[in-house]
Scaffold this active site. Structure first.
Site, PDB file in Angstrom:
ATOM      1  N   ASP A   1      19.355   6.222  70.807  1.00  0.00           N
ATOM      2  CA  ASP A   1      20.038   4.936  70.626  1.00  0.00           C
ATOM      3  C   ASP A   1      19.668   3.956  71.742  1.00  0.00           C
ATOM      4  OD1 ASP A   1      21.209   6.017  68.449  1.00  0.00           O
ATOM      5  OD2 ASP A   1      23.136   6.442  69.417  1.00  0.00           O
TER       6      ASP A   1
ATOM      7  N   GLU B   1       9.166  26.884  45.361  1.00  0.00           N
ATOM      8  CA  GLU B   1      10.050  25.993  46.126  1.00  0.00           C
ATOM      9  C   GLU B   1      11.400  25.893  45.416  1.00  0.00           C
ATOM     10  OE1 GLU B   1       9.262  21.616  45.191  1.00  0.00           O
ATOM     11  OE2 GLU B   1       7.465  22.539  44.417  1.00  0.00           O
TER      12      GLU B   1
ATOM     13  N   CYS C   1      57.401  20.067  43.882  1.00  0.00           N
ATOM     14  CA  CYS C   1      58.684  20.639  43.472  1.00  0.00           C
ATOM     15  C   CYS C   1      59.584  20.587  44.701  1.00  0.00           C
ATOM     16  CB  CYS C   1      58.467  22.083  43.026  1.00  0.00           C
ATOM     17  SG  CYS C   1      59.940  23.091  43.125  1.00  0.00           S
TER      18      CYS C   1
ATOM     19  N   GLU D   1      11.551  14.293  46.195  1.00  0.00           N
ATOM     20  CA  GLU D   1      12.928  14.146  45.719  1.00  0.00           C
ATOM     21  C   GLU D   1      13.787  13.458  46.783  1.00  0.00           C
ATOM     22  OE1 GLU D   1      12.919  15.499  42.725  1.00  0.00           O
ATOM     23  OE2 GLU D   1      15.013  15.866  42.182  1.00  0.00           O
TER      24      GLU D   1
ATOM     25  N   CYS E   1      60.511  21.045  37.861  1.00  0.00           N
ATOM     26  CA  CYS E   1      59.571  22.128  38.152  1.00  0.00           C
ATOM     27  C   CYS E   1      59.547  23.115  36.981  1.00  0.00           C
ATOM     28  CB  CYS E   1      59.999  22.832  39.438  1.00  0.00           C
ATOM     29  SG  CYS E   1      59.073  24.334  39.757  1.00  0.00           S
TER      30      CYS E   1
ATOM     31  N   CYS F   1      62.501  28.174  44.778  1.00  0.00           N
ATOM     32  CA  CYS F   1      61.495  28.230  43.712  1.00  0.00           C
ATOM     33  C   CYS F   1      60.684  29.509  43.839  1.00  0.00           C
ATOM     34  CB  CYS F   1      60.584  27.009  43.804  1.00  0.00           C
ATOM     35  SG  CYS F   1      59.297  27.019  42.559  1.00  0.00           S
TER      36      CYS F   1
ATOM     37  N   CYS G   1      61.274  26.557  38.584  1.00  0.00           N
ATOM     38  CA  CYS G   1      62.672  26.672  39.039  1.00  0.00           C
ATOM     39  C   CYS G   1      63.567  25.551  38.516  1.00  0.00           C
ATOM     40  CB  CYS G   1      62.721  26.718  40.569  1.00  0.00           C
ATOM     41  SG  CYS G   1      62.346  25.139  41.343  1.00  0.00           S
TER      42      CYS G   1
ATOM     43  N   TYR H   1      12.507  15.066  50.546  1.00  0.00           N
ATOM     44  CA  TYR H   1      11.477  16.102  50.737  1.00  0.00           C
ATOM     45  C   TYR H   1      10.339  15.798  49.775  1.00  0.00           C
ATOM     46  CZ  TYR H   1      14.246  19.428  53.524  1.00  0.00           C
ATOM     47  OH  TYR H   1      14.959  20.043  54.510  1.00  0.00           O
TER      48      TYR H   1
ATOM     49  N   LYS I   1      14.323  23.935  43.570  1.00  0.00           N
ATOM     50  CA  LYS I   1      14.275  22.685  42.807  1.00  0.00           C
ATOM     51  C   LYS I   1      15.495  21.854  43.200  1.00  0.00           C
ATOM     52  CE  LYS I   1      13.531  20.795  38.269  1.00  0.00           C
ATOM     53  NZ  LYS I   1      14.679  19.904  38.315  1.00  0.00           N
TER      54      LYS I   1
ATOM     55  N   LYS J   1      15.179  27.621  35.898  1.00  0.00           N
ATOM     56  CA  LYS J   1      16.494  27.028  36.174  1.00  0.00           C
ATOM     57  C   LYS J   1      17.571  28.102  36.319  1.00  0.00           C
ATOM     58  CE  LYS J   1      17.071  22.814  35.599  1.00  0.00           C
ATOM     59  NZ  LYS J   1      16.835  21.900  34.522  1.00  0.00           N
TER      60      LYS J   1
ATOM     61  N   ASP K   1      18.318  19.053  43.483  1.00  0.00           N
ATOM     62  CA  ASP K   1      19.041  18.270  42.483  1.00  0.00           C
ATOM     63  C   ASP K   1      19.183  16.839  42.994  1.00  0.00           C
ATOM     64  OD1 ASP K   1      20.163  18.105  40.076  1.00  0.00           O
ATOM     65  OD2 ASP K   1      21.964  19.277  40.540  1.00  0.00           O
TER      66      ASP K   1
HETATM   67  O1  I6G Z   1       7.691  20.398  42.715  1.00  0.00           O
HETATM   68  C1  I6G Z   1       8.423  19.656  41.877  1.00  0.00           C
HETATM   69  C2  I6G Z   1       9.754  19.548  42.017  1.00  0.00           C
HETATM   70  C3  I6G Z   1      10.481  18.757  41.143  1.00  0.00           C
HETATM   71  C4  I6G Z   1       7.722  18.968  40.852  1.00  0.00           C
HETATM   72  C5  I6G Z   1       8.457  18.179  39.961  1.00  0.00           C
HETATM   73  C6  I6G Z   1       9.842  18.091  40.123  1.00  0.00           C
HETATM   74  O2  I6G Z   1      10.490  17.317  39.260  1.00  0.00           O
HETATM   75  C7  I6G Z   1      11.841  17.008  39.549  1.00  0.00           C
HETATM   76  N1  I6G Z   1       7.828  17.513  38.973  1.00  0.00           N
HETATM   77  C8  I6G Z   1       6.524  17.652  38.853  1.00  0.00           C
HETATM   78  C9  I6G Z   1       5.853  16.953  37.738  1.00  0.00           C
HETATM   79  C10 I6G Z   1       5.776  18.429  39.736  1.00  0.00           C
HETATM   80  N2  I6G Z   1       6.379  19.076  40.719  1.00  0.00           N
HETATM   81  C11 I6G Z   1       4.329  18.572  39.613  1.00  0.00           C
END
Ligand code: I6G
Length: 676
Positions: A45, A122, A435, A182, A417, A441, A420, A232, A124, A323, A126
């Site tokens: 900082d 790796e 309650c 992502e 409630c 109770c 009771c 990432y 996946k 998945k 969200d």
């Molecule tokens: O490594 C990956 C993680 C997530 C992906 C990916 C992905 O889609 C949410 N999509 C592609 C098309 C590729 N790798 C090549």
């Protein structure tokens, strides 16, 4: 003379600006990409402020990749469209080992190799897929995936994400480099964000993915900058005027060397067997990872083989997402009941048409409280999304849009409630209705006894929830004191008990007669008094009677205790029936008073993380010993962790400790440290 002086000052300041930018970029890289900070936040900082001041003095010297330029000034009117240079494809999914086998068969049949190909695996994440464009190493554009051909230009929002470098570093960077990956919101940041929203009466986000999406689609980059987003990378798109290595793992390593963050769980493996064990390992670690994932991705590692496999429709033939079973499902609410908790809080619980979510059948889900019901506008008969995350109680997330039927029924809070019959009250400013029956109770009494017996409280082995319910129901016990007066014969006759189990239970109850003061305070179940507050009370006052006699003002001097908690504590001890129960209880138990002597706090200031299965003690016991020696116990490993206590089958936390160079110890070493 004056001009010469200011010229040399300009030169000096300009050099300092360059130096500060380089330093700040390096520290960001160490922090965000390598997760290995070299300086404290305060030092970062300080350097940042120095740069800001110099840039204010010389606005002409401000560059777009300066660390001070992450947040743009003006909100956008709308997002512009970006046509992707190379289409952003999606991934095909598999949900079972059979489907995964079929994927590998297709790959092997096409490639006709002598051995199974190397696979890059790796988690996946969200989050949201984005494309970043670097020109001559300078970040110039970010876009969402959109429909794969065209996305939205979210450059000024992505710029606010600290783990996205504004300038790449090192040698051999292609003239044009498109990095894909992502954007996500780590769970810790998500929880804090929602907590803050609740406190401010703002709308909360349903899950980290929605929070990430909502944050990235803000027209005002200042709002995005206030959201804890991370990034990432997982692959590249267009590459011009330069080359990349020829395998997926070496491409990622190269991207990391240029300053881009790569998920640390990525691993090079071989063949389907390794894939399944990677999937199982990541699935086991899922709840401990700092971000939400919904599966794992496998990619054929050699780019030459990827080229030979090519694409089908809109997905590569060389990659697949494996998945996890869905954690959100859709079902109908058939009714709503109201449960009464230990402190009288009334929780509306939706009875559902049974639905399979995340590997189990769910028939009940919490609706939290009436405010949440109103906010989500949920009604009986509605079609709703149910979410089950880890071992958290399933919850109703929201109504499926457009699904409402005419015959749905509004959910009404009962006036009395359901257990009771006492009045139910809703206090202004509190989410929960309660309650007012207190220990009259039966539901509150039952829950209070369950809490008293639980592992983190008196730890009465074998006294589970079902047994407590039976004992209260049959009139064997009314308060926690009655537990200590039970006889073997009285409980041997209960359902699923016998002579031996009854003897064991009595022995376990006897074993709990010498609780530490902090455990006993926690076990009493005072509102808002969790383990940490109970420990603070015990170590600050050292004696139950003193705590019972202390007024709110004095209680507030203690760490963690504010006016509300102080009020709950004094209110609890002022109740005649609580005083009566404690008086009786003290005849049955022998409280172990804490050692308040600070010299005994041999691990004061040290932070520990406990992982894996310990052999000499449970994790909770280890935690208890560490805390009483003055140490802090954290749930996640960072560069600030001093020790990781690792037992059998330690997973990602151990790997992370090794990566960060944090000292890993076993139970023998822990004993040494505690007795040092
Ligand atoms: O490594 C990956 C993680 C997530 C992906 C990916 C992905 O889609 C949410 N999509 C592609 C098309 C590729 N790798 C090549």
């Amino acid at each position: 003379m004056a001009t010469i002086k200011s010229g040399s000052q300009l030169k000096k300041d300009s050099l300092r600006i360059d130096q500060l930018r380089e330093q700040l970029n390096r520290y960001s890289y160490l922090y965000y990409v390598l997760d290995n900070p070299e300086i404290p936040d305060s030092e970062y900082d300080r350097l940042y402020r120095e740069l800001q001041q110099l840039e204010q003095k010389y606005p002409d010297l401000v560059t777009p990749d300066s660390p001070t330029q992450r947040v743009g000034e003006l909100p956008l009117e709308s997002f512009t469209q970006v046509t992707h240079r190379v289409p952003m494809l999606s991934l095909d999914n598999v949900f079972s080992e059979d489907e995964l086998e079929a994927f590998f068969k297709r790959v092997n049949d096409r490639l006709e190799l002598d051995e199974e190909p190397d696979i890059n695996a790796e988690p996946k994440l969200d989050g949201l897929a984005v494309s970043l464009i670097y020109e001559d190493g300078l970040f110039i554009q970010a876009a969402t995936r959109g429909d794969g051909a065209t996305g939205e230009n979210v450059t000024q929002n992505v710029k606010t994400i600290h783990s996205v470098p504004l300038r790449l570093m090192g040698k051999g960077i292609p003239g044009l480099l498109e990095v894909r990956g992502e954007v996500f919101m780590p769970r810790e940041g998500f929880n804090k964000l929602n907590k803050r929203a609740l406190e401010n009466g703002d709308k909360t986000f349903v899950n980290p993915r929605n929070a990430a999406a909502g944050s990235l689609r803000q027209l005002d980059p200042k709002i995005t900058a206030s959201r804890p987003l991370a990034f990432y990378c997982y692959s590249t798109g267009a590459v011009e005027r330069g080359d990349l290595p020829n395998t997926q793992d070496s491409v990622l390593l190269q991207l990391q060397k240029w300053g881009l963050p790569v998920c640390p769980e990525i691993k090079l493996i071989k063949g389907i067997k390794d894939c399944i064990s990677y999937y199982e390992t990541i699935q086991r670690q899922r709840d401990d990872l700092p971000y939400d994932i919904d599966g794992v991705v496998y990619k054929v590692n050699k780019l030459a083989l990827q080229n030979r496999l090519g694409f089908v429709a809109r997905a590569p033939r060389w990659a697949i997402a494996h998945k996890f079973p869905a954690q959100e499902e859709v079902t109908y609410i058939s009714n709503v009941d109201f449960q009464v908790g230990r402190t009288g809080a009334i929780t509306p619980v939706a009875r559902l048409q049974p639905v399979f979510v995340g590997g189990v059948t769910v028939s009940n889900a919490t609706l939290h409280n009436m405010d949440e019901i109103e906010r989500k506008d949920v009604r009986i008969g509605d079609k709703v999304f149910i979410r089950r995350a880890g071992d958290v109680i399933p919850e109703v997330v929201r109504v499926v849009p457009g699904s409402r039927k005419r015959n749905v029924k509004k959910i009404k809070l009962p006036e009395h409630c359901p257990v009771c019959g006492s009045d139910i009250e809703r206090i202004e400013g509190e989410a929960a209705a309660r309650c007012t029956g207190g220990l009259i109770c039966k539901a509150q009494r039952t829950e209070a006894i369950k809490h008293f017996a639980s592992r983190k409280a008196m730890d009465i082995d074998g006294l589970g929830d079902r047994l407590v319910e039976q004992m209260v129901e049959s009139g064997l016990i009314e308060t926690v004191v009655d537990l200590f007066r039970l006889k073997v014969d009285e409980i041997a006759g209960l359902e699923r008990m016998g002579q031996k189990s009854a003897e064991n239970l009595i022995a376990a109850i006897d074993n709990s007669r010498k609780p530490a003061l902090a455990k006993l305070i926690y076990a009493l179940g005072i509102r808002e008094v969790g383990e940490a507050t109970a420990r603070s009370l015990a170590s600050s006052f050292g004696n139950l009677q003193v705590i019972m006699d202390t007024d709110e003002d004095v209680l507030q001097q203690i760490q963690d205790i504010g006016p509300i908690v102080a009020k709950h504590i004094t209110h609890f001890f002022a109740q005649a029936h609580n005083q009566q129960v404690i008086k009786q209880l003290l005849k049955e138990i022998d409280i172990q008073l804490p050692e308040v002597n600070k010299d005994k706090q041999v691990l004061s200031g040290k932070t520990f993380v406990i992982t894996g299965t310990l052999s000499e003690m449970t994790r909770d016991e280890a935690k208890e010993r560490l805390l009483s020696a003055g140490a802090k116990v954290s749930g996640s490993v960072s560069a600030k962790t001093d020790y990781v206590l690792a037992g059998d089958k330690a997973g990602s936390k151990l790997a992370r400790a090794e990566k960060l160079g944090v000292e890993v110890i076993d139970e023998a070493r822990l004993r040494e440290l505690l007795s040092s």
